[in-house]
Design an enzyme around this catalytic site. Sequence first.
Site, PDB file in Angstrom:
ATOM      1  N   THR A 132      -0.188   9.451  35.381  1.00 22.83           N
ATOM      2  CA  THR A 132       0.291   8.552  34.336  1.00 22.83           C
ATOM      3  C   THR A 132       1.352   7.591  34.867  1.00 22.83           C
ATOM      4  O   THR A 132       2.029   7.894  35.859  1.00 22.83           O
ATOM      5  CB  THR A 132       0.894   9.403  33.198  1.00 22.83           C
ATOM      6  N   ASP A 133       1.534   6.476  34.150  1.00 22.57           N
ATOM      7  CA  ASP A 133       2.624   5.556  34.509  1.00 22.57           C
ATOM      8  C   ASP A 133       3.992   6.109  34.097  1.00 22.57           C
ATOM      9  O   ASP A 133       5.024   5.576  34.511  1.00 22.57           O
ATOM     10  CB  ASP A 133       2.394   4.172  33.870  1.00 22.57           C
ATOM     11  N   GLU A 134       3.997   7.184  33.283  1.00 21.38           N
ATOM     12  CA  GLU A 134       5.278   7.689  32.779  1.00 21.38           C
ATOM     13  C   GLU A 134       6.144   8.296  33.884  1.00 21.38           C
ATOM     14  O   GLU A 134       7.345   8.502  33.700  1.00 21.38           O
ATOM     15  CB  GLU A 134       5.046   8.698  31.641  1.00 21.38           C
ATOM     16  N   TYR A 158       7.203  16.148  30.084  1.00 16.31           N
ATOM     17  CA  TYR A 158       5.814  15.791  30.434  1.00 16.31           C
ATOM     18  C   TYR A 158       5.794  14.941  31.700  1.00 16.31           C
ATOM     19  O   TYR A 158       5.089  15.248  32.668  1.00 16.31           O
ATOM     20  CB  TYR A 158       5.150  15.031  29.278  1.00 16.31           C
ATOM     21  N   LYS A 162       4.229  15.808  35.464  1.00 14.70           N
ATOM     22  CA  LYS A 162       3.195  15.000  36.115  1.00 14.70           C
ATOM     23  C   LYS A 162       3.714  14.466  37.456  1.00 14.70           C
ATOM     24  O   LYS A 162       2.975  14.413  38.443  1.00 14.70           O
ATOM     25  CB  LYS A 162       2.755  13.843  35.215  1.00 14.70           C
TER      26      LYS A 162
HETATM   27  P1  NAD Z   1      -5.857  15.817  26.484  1.00 14.79           P
HETATM   28  O1  NAD Z   1      -4.630  16.566  26.082  1.00 14.79           O
HETATM   29  O2  NAD Z   1      -6.684  15.127  25.451  1.00 14.79           O
HETATM   30  O3  NAD Z   1      -6.850  16.797  27.265  1.00 14.79           O
HETATM   31  C1  NAD Z   1      -6.394  17.728  28.218  1.00 14.79           C
HETATM   32  C2  NAD Z   1      -7.550  18.678  28.549  1.00 14.79           C
HETATM   33  O4  NAD Z   1      -7.085  19.605  29.544  1.00 14.79           O
HETATM   34  C3  NAD Z   1      -8.007  19.518  27.346  1.00 14.79           C
HETATM   35  O5  NAD Z   1      -9.413  19.579  27.306  1.00 14.79           O
HETATM   36  C4  NAD Z   1      -7.414  20.898  27.624  1.00 14.79           C
HETATM   37  O6  NAD Z   1      -8.172  21.955  27.060  1.00 14.79           O
HETATM   38  C5  NAD Z   1      -7.442  20.933  29.148  1.00 14.79           C
HETATM   39  N1  NAD Z   1      -6.453  21.869  29.704  1.00 14.79           N
HETATM   40  C6  NAD Z   1      -5.133  21.970  29.374  1.00 14.79           C
HETATM   41  N2  NAD Z   1      -4.567  22.984  30.075  1.00 14.79           N
HETATM   42  C7  NAD Z   1      -5.542  23.497  30.876  1.00 14.79           C
HETATM   43  C8  NAD Z   1      -5.569  24.542  31.838  1.00 14.79           C
HETATM   44  N3  NAD Z   1      -4.476  25.273  32.124  1.00 14.79           N
HETATM   45  N4  NAD Z   1      -6.735  24.798  32.470  1.00 14.79           N
HETATM   46  C9  NAD Z   1      -7.862  24.074  32.185  1.00 14.79           C
HETATM   47  N5  NAD Z   1      -7.892  23.097  31.284  1.00 14.79           N
HETATM   48  C10 NAD Z   1      -6.747  22.804  30.629  1.00 14.79           C
HETATM   49  O7  NAD Z   1      -5.374  14.798  27.606  1.00 14.79           O
HETATM   50  P2  NAD Z   1      -5.877  13.321  27.946  1.00 14.79           P
HETATM   51  O8  NAD Z   1      -5.150  12.361  27.118  1.00 14.79           O
HETATM   52  O9  NAD Z   1      -7.354  13.316  27.997  1.00 14.79           O
HETATM   53  O10 NAD Z   1      -5.289  13.177  29.440  1.00 14.79           O
HETATM   54  C11 NAD Z   1      -6.056  13.591  30.564  1.00 14.79           C
HETATM   55  C12 NAD Z   1      -5.278  13.325  31.828  1.00 14.79           C
HETATM   56  O11 NAD Z   1      -4.971  11.940  31.916  1.00 14.79           O
HETATM   57  C13 NAD Z   1      -3.936  14.061  31.880  1.00 14.79           C
HETATM   58  O12 NAD Z   1      -3.747  14.514  33.191  1.00 14.79           O
HETATM   59  C14 NAD Z   1      -2.912  12.994  31.517  1.00 14.79           C
HETATM   60  O13 NAD Z   1      -1.676  13.253  32.120  1.00 14.79           O
HETATM   61  C15 NAD Z   1      -3.567  11.755  32.089  1.00 14.79           C
HETATM   62  N6  NAD Z   1      -3.230  10.484  31.421  1.00 14.79           N
HETATM   63  C16 NAD Z   1      -3.340  10.366  30.056  1.00 14.79           C
HETATM   64  C17 NAD Z   1      -3.065   9.150  29.452  1.00 14.79           C
HETATM   65  C18 NAD Z   1      -3.218   8.962  27.956  1.00 14.79           C
HETATM   66  O14 NAD Z   1      -2.844   7.901  27.429  1.00 14.79           O
HETATM   67  N7  NAD Z   1      -3.762   9.911  27.219  1.00 14.79           N
HETATM   68  C19 NAD Z   1      -2.639   8.061  30.231  1.00 14.79           C
HETATM   69  C20 NAD Z   1      -2.535   8.230  31.627  1.00 14.79           C
HETATM   70  C21 NAD Z   1      -2.839   9.446  32.203  1.00 14.79           C
HETATM   71  P1  TYD Z   2       2.150   8.504  22.281  1.00 12.19           P
HETATM   72  O1  TYD Z   2       0.787   8.163  21.757  1.00 12.19           O
HETATM   73  O2  TYD Z   2       2.715   9.854  22.000  1.00 12.19           O
HETATM   74  O3  TYD Z   2       2.140   8.199  23.851  1.00 12.19           O
HETATM   75  P2  TYD Z   2       3.368   8.184  24.946  1.00 12.19           P
HETATM   76  O4  TYD Z   2       4.571   8.784  24.343  1.00 12.19           O
HETATM   77  O5  TYD Z   2       2.798   9.022  26.030  1.00 12.19           O
HETATM   78  O6  TYD Z   2       3.546   6.747  25.313  1.00 12.19           O
HETATM   79  O7  TYD Z   2       3.171   7.440  21.718  1.00 12.19           O
HETATM   80  C1  TYD Z   2       3.006   6.044  21.976  1.00 12.19           C
HETATM   81  C2  TYD Z   2       4.221   5.331  21.435  1.00 12.19           C
HETATM   82  O8  TYD Z   2       4.222   5.450  19.997  1.00 12.19           O
HETATM   83  C3  TYD Z   2       5.529   5.938  21.901  1.00 12.19           C
HETATM   84  O9  TYD Z   2       6.484   4.878  22.102  1.00 12.19           O
HETATM   85  C4  TYD Z   2       5.979   6.813  20.742  1.00 12.19           C
HETATM   86  C5  TYD Z   2       5.417   6.091  19.527  1.00 12.19           C
HETATM   87  N1  TYD Z   2       5.020   6.958  18.385  1.00 12.19           N
HETATM   88  C6  TYD Z   2       5.476   6.642  17.100  1.00 12.19           C
HETATM   89  O10 TYD Z   2       6.198   5.658  16.871  1.00 12.19           O
HETATM   90  N2  TYD Z   2       5.081   7.458  16.056  1.00 12.19           N
HETATM   91  C7  TYD Z   2       4.293   8.557  16.247  1.00 12.19           C
HETATM   92  O11 TYD Z   2       4.003   9.273  15.255  1.00 12.19           O
HETATM   93  C8  TYD Z   2       3.827   8.843  17.571  1.00 12.19           C
HETATM   94  C9  TYD Z   2       2.943  10.030  17.836  1.00 12.19           C
HETATM   95  C10 TYD Z   2       4.216   8.014  18.617  1.00 12.19           C
END
Ligand code: NAD
Ligand code: TYD
Length: 359
Positions: A132-134, A158, A162
């Site tokens: 992630t970019d975080e 988080y 990461k």
């Molecule tokens: P998500 O929470 O929707 O899915 C996570 C998946 O991992 C789930 O299916 C869960 O069951 C599985 N999981 C969790 N713990 C586990 C374990 N111990 N063993 C096996 N499986 C396990 O997450 P997402 O949003 O799909 O993100 C996927 C990846 O992408 C993550 O690594 C996250 O850090 C990264 N990412 C997410 C975003 C975003 O905006 N959602 C952006 C950049 C990077």
């Molecule tokens: P989120 O989807 O949790 O992603 P991340 O924190 O990983 O960027 O949140 C996106 C942005 O929206 C973040 O600045 C927090 C804000 N947010 C709200 O304002 N209200 C909400 O209920 C949630 C879940 C997030």
Amino acid sequence: MIVVTGGAGFIGANFVHQWLAAERDPVLVVDKLTYAGNLDNLSGLRGDPRFGFAQVDICDRAAVAGLLAARRPRALVHFAAESHVDRSISGPGEFIRTNINGTFELLEAARAHWSALDGGDRAAFRFLHVSTDEVYGSLGEADPAFSETTAYAPNSPYAASKAASDHLVRAYHHTYGLPTVTTNCSNNYGPYQFPEKLIPLMILNALEGKPLPVYGDGANVRDWLYVGDHCSAIRRTLGAGRLGETYNIGGKSEMRNLDVVHAICAVLDELRPRAKGRYADQIRFVTDRPGHDRRYAIDPRKIEGELDWRPAQTFEAGIRLTVQWYLDNTQWTERVRSGGYRDWIQANYGERLGEQARQ
Ligand code: NAD
Ligand code: TYD
């Protein structure tokens, strides 16, 4: 074949669908099925001979090693993680366990598997780590966007977990030569996203006439990318990314949270108008997230220049597709919002909305 960890989650499931539509290799999804993992996300693939699923925790090295030995994948794409910042604030332990220890166990299993491969297979093997970019922390309004050389400065549990996993992947390449590539992507949105994250939460709350809880002043900025574009970038990086490198992925689509919520409301006003008033009337400003990062932005020049990747969707088109998907998939949303989901909503928003009501 390839192994996809976390393939029952939001991005992983989108990736598996895209992969099977576009590529030849079969896929084995390895997923523990936490609250965020959902086999419904993959239900359309049941019966596809190229699709397999194993319910395994990535922290269980012996179980993962057994799968790798039996299936001999040419690549491992690692999505599995705890992914929600708010949950990492109220309960960081699981983030340390899965994101750090789990990635470590997976790297060890992958290293043993890769070391035992011969010549050509060994050279072709890839470990792609999805991050992630975080990990880069928070930007000021005028700061340049995150590049691959921006110093790590994670602010939430988080992001810190990461960041630690990224460092382990880097070290396994540097020390053991494991053929790794890491991607650091900005915020995703699209089909199958669990409705604890901003965009699906707002869509579903809006439709149910509930408050739309905007944290703080709503001026925090995120750089939004449609999930299909993240998946195409990962496929490209897996195919052509240089070993040991990291690639930032983003769509140059910075937006303030409040503008995102207004955009969702505008699409809903058009596609599913309220009987009276507008969806934006439901917006409520609530107590901010502790340590809330102000701004994320990705400089995607490396992946654009080296790998010739570009996103296909604008935010305007992607948000419309996303709202339409949630309107069309009410059964999916009903099923994911089970008892455990309601407990989370109460824990995270009960007090926030209560405070707002008292003001
Ligand atoms: P998500 O929470 O929707 O899915 C996570 C998946 O991992 C789930 O299916 C869960 O069951 C599985 N999981 C969790 N713990 C586990 C374990 N111990 N063993 C096996 N499986 C396990 O997450 P997402 O949003 O799909 O993100 C996927 C990846 O992408 C993550 O690594 C996250 O850090 C990264 N990412 C997410 C975003 C975003 O905006 N959602 C952006 C950049 C990077
Ligand atoms: P989120 O989807 O949790 O992603 P991340 O924190 O990983 O960027 O949140 C996106 C942005 O929206 C973040 O600045 C927090 C804000 N947010 C709200 O304002 N209200 C909400 O209920 C949630 C879940 C997030």
